[in-house]
Design a protein around this motif. Structure first.
Motif, short mmCIF file in Angstrom:
data_model
loop_
_atom_site.label_atom_id
_atom_site.label_comp_id
_atom_site.label_asym_id
_atom_site.label_seq_id
_atom_site.Cartn_x
_atom_site.Cartn_y
_atom_site.Cartn_z
N PHE A 102 0.84 -1.20 0.00
CA PHE A 102 0.00 0.00 0.00
C PHE A 102 0.88 1.26 0.00
CE2 PHE A 102 -2.46 3.40 1.91
CZ PHE A 102 -3.65 3.32 1.18
N ALA A 103 1.91 1.25 0.82
CA ALA A 103 2.80 2.41 0.90
C ALA A 103 3.47 2.68 -0.45
CB ALA A 103 3.86 2.19 1.99
N LYS A 104 3.80 1.62 -1.18
CA LYS A 104 4.39 1.81 -2.51
C LYS A 104 3.41 2.51 -3.44
CE LYS A 104 6.54 -0.49 -6.41
NZ LYS A 104 7.09 -1.73 -6.95
N LEU A 105 2.13 2.16 -3.35
CA LEU A 105 1.11 2.76 -4.21
C LEU A 105 0.76 4.18 -3.79
CD1 LEU A 105 -1.41 -0.20 -4.66
CD2 LEU A 105 0.28 0.65 -6.29
N ASP A 106 0.77 4.43 -2.49
CA ASP A 106 0.35 5.74 -1.96
C ASP A 106 1.48 6.75 -2.10
OD1 ASP A 106 -0.94 7.81 -0.67
OD2 ASP A 106 -0.69 6.94 1.34
N ARG A 107 1.70 7.18 -3.32
CA ARG A 107 2.82 8.08 -3.62
C ARG A 107 2.72 9.42 -2.88
NH1 ARG A 107 7.06 6.36 -6.88
NH2 ARG A 107 7.06 8.37 -7.87
N SER A 108 1.49 9.89 -2.67
CA SER A 108 1.31 11.18 -2.01
C SER A 108 1.47 11.07 -0.49
CB SER A 108 -0.08 11.75 -2.34
OG SER A 108 -1.09 10.90 -1.82
N GLY A 109 1.39 9.85 0.03
CA GLY A 109 1.55 9.64 1.47
C GLY A 109 0.38 10.10 2.31
N ASP A 110 -0.78 10.32 1.67
CA ASP A 110 -1.94 10.81 2.41
C ASP A 110 -2.85 9.71 2.95
OD1 ASP A 110 -3.11 9.95 0.07
OD2 ASP A 110 -4.07 11.87 -0.42
N GLY A 111 -2.46 8.45 2.78
CA GLY A 111 -3.26 7.35 3.31
C GLY A 111 -4.38 6.91 2.39
N ASP A 117 -1.96 8.64 -7.80
CA ASP A 117 -0.90 7.87 -7.15
C ASP A 117 -0.42 6.74 -8.06
OD1 ASP A 117 -0.67 9.12 -4.52
OD2 ASP A 117 -2.61 8.23 -4.04
N LEU A 118 -1.37 6.04 -8.67
CA LEU A 118 -1.00 4.93 -9.55
C LEU A 118 -0.14 5.37 -10.71
CD1 LEU A 118 -4.25 2.75 -9.81
CD2 LEU A 118 -2.20 2.32 -8.44
N ARG A 119 -0.46 6.55 -11.25
CA ARG A 119 0.32 7.07 -12.38
C ARG A 119 1.81 7.14 -12.05
NH1 ARG A 119 -3.52 10.88 -13.01
NH2 ARG A 119 -4.94 10.32 -14.67
N GLY A 120 2.12 7.40 -10.80
CA GLY A 120 3.52 7.49 -10.39
C GLY A 120 4.19 6.14 -10.25
N VAL A 121 3.42 5.07 -10.27
CA VAL A 121 3.97 3.73 -10.04
C VAL A 121 3.80 2.81 -11.24
CG1 VAL A 121 3.89 1.73 -8.49
CG2 VAL A 121 3.36 3.99 -7.59
N GLY A 155 -13.12 5.81 -6.32
CA GLY A 155 -11.85 6.22 -6.89
C GLY A 155 -10.75 6.45 -5.87
N GLN A 156 -11.01 6.07 -4.63
CA GLN A 156 -10.04 6.21 -3.57
C GLN A 156 -9.99 4.91 -2.78
OE1 GLN A 156 -11.34 9.52 -1.20
NE2 GLN A 156 -10.54 11.01 -2.66
N VAL A 157 -8.81 4.39 -2.57
CA VAL A 157 -8.65 3.15 -1.81
C VAL A 157 -7.86 3.46 -0.55
CG1 VAL A 157 -7.65 0.83 -1.81
CG2 VAL A 157 -8.78 1.71 -3.87
N THR A 158 -8.46 3.15 0.58
CA THR A 158 -7.80 3.35 1.87
C THR A 158 -7.01 2.10 2.22
OG1 THR A 158 -9.63 2.43 3.12
CG2 THR A 158 -9.70 4.82 2.67
N TRP A 187 4.03 -6.97 -6.31
CA TRP A 187 4.19 -5.53 -6.14
C TRP A 187 5.64 -5.09 -6.28
CZ3 TRP A 187 0.05 -2.88 -6.78
CH2 TRP A 187 -1.20 -3.45 -6.47
N ARG A 188 6.52 -6.02 -6.62
CA ARG A 188 7.96 -5.72 -6.80
C ARG A 188 8.52 -4.98 -5.60
NH1 ARG A 188 6.78 -4.15 -12.84
NH2 ARG A 188 6.77 -6.24 -13.72
#
Length: 189
Positions: A102-111, A117-121, A155-158, A187-188
């Motif tokens: 989850f932390a890898k996906l949450d690029r913005s770090g906002d939880g 966020d996905l675009r960055g990964v 469109g938001q996953v916690t 998730w590499r």
């Protein structure tokens, strides 16, 4: 442990004795029983469904289970909550690897994981439907994200939604080592 907890342990053990598809198979079966798509079952439907699967509960046990997961007092159990409760608890190792993914996906770090966020990964440009022009990259990323979202797709996953998704996957993986290896590879990490 109260009577409903004991009943749930009995059901969980019966499901898990059926192997990897036990709880998942029960989930598919109950979703088929839910003909009106209300995502709920009454005590009679639950008891008949369980009996059809060879999972025997008496009337008092079924009524107790229904009461526990009756969200609105209407006499029916919420199917998703019931199935979630059937899953065995996850170990710390499984919870930790899920949190790392989850932390890898949450690029913005906002939880909260969003398409941004996905675009960055990940990139959806190589997806066959993007290549054919049928979907945009945004649509691919949104559909990917929807896999982890709750039933109300916003469109938001916690982290809780992500953990819930992987709790279902975890129930069908026997060992922590296998689960951690699967997550690490997927998730590499």
């Amino acid at each position: 442990m109260d009577a409903v907890d004991t009943t749930m342990e009995k059901l969980r053990a019966q499901c898990l004795s059926r192997g990897a598809s036990g709880i998942q198979g029960l989930a598919r079966f109950f979703r088929r029983l839910d003909q009106d798509r209300s995502r709920s079952l009454d005590a009679g439907e639950l008891q008949r469904g369980l009996a059809e699967l060879g999972l025997e509960l008496d009337t008092a046990e079924v009524e107790g289970v229904c009461r526990r997961w009756d969200r609105d007092g209407g006499g029916t159990l919420d199917l998703e909550e019931f199935l979630r409760a059937l899953r065995p608890p996850m170990s710390q190792a499984r919870e930790a690897i899920i949190a790392a993914a989850f932390a890898k996906l949450d690029r913005s770090g906002d939880g909260v994981v969003t398409v941004d966020d996905l675009r960055g990964v990940y990139s959806g440009r190589a997806h066959p439907k993007v290549r054919s022009g049928e979907w945009t990259e945004e649509e691919v990323l949104r559909r990917f994200l929807d896999n982890f979202d709750s039933s109300e797709k916003d469109g938001q996953v916690t982290l809780a939604e992500f953990q819930d998704y992987y709790s279902g996957v975890s129930a069908s993986v026997d060992t922590d080592e296998e689960f951690v290896a699967m997550m690490t590879s997927a998730w590499r990490l």
